[in-house]
Write a protein that holds these residues in place. Structure first.
Motif: not given
Length: 78
Positions: A18-34
């Motif tokens: 999650g931290v890696g996904a947020v650090a990239t700046g663009v977090t897809p919706t499915w990652i947020k849901i997961v």
């Protein structure tokens, strides 16, 4: 105890993802849901595992009842 240990390891791995996904700046919706589902699942499983550890097993309960009955019998025979 092993269940809790693995659950903590898995939650750390998901948190790092999650931290890696947020650090990239663009977090897809499915990652947020997961991630949200993962946090909810973690809380539910952790509560269940802690409850299982606190609850005495049926064998332990039977042994303690037998010990109590034996101690009462020994007091009445004296």
């Amino acid at each position: 105890m092993k269940k809790i240990h693995w659950l903590r390891r898995l939650s750390l791995l998901v948190a790092m993802f999650g931290v890696g996904a947020v650090a990239t700046g663009v977090t897809p919706t499915w990652i947020k849901i997961v991630l949200c589902c993962g946090i909810g699942g973690y809380l539910l499983l952790m509560a269940e595992f802690e409850h299982d550890q606190k609850r005495p097993t049926s064998d332990a309960a039977e042994i303690s009842q037998k010990q109590k009955s034996l101690s009462k019998e020994s007091l009445t025979h004296d």
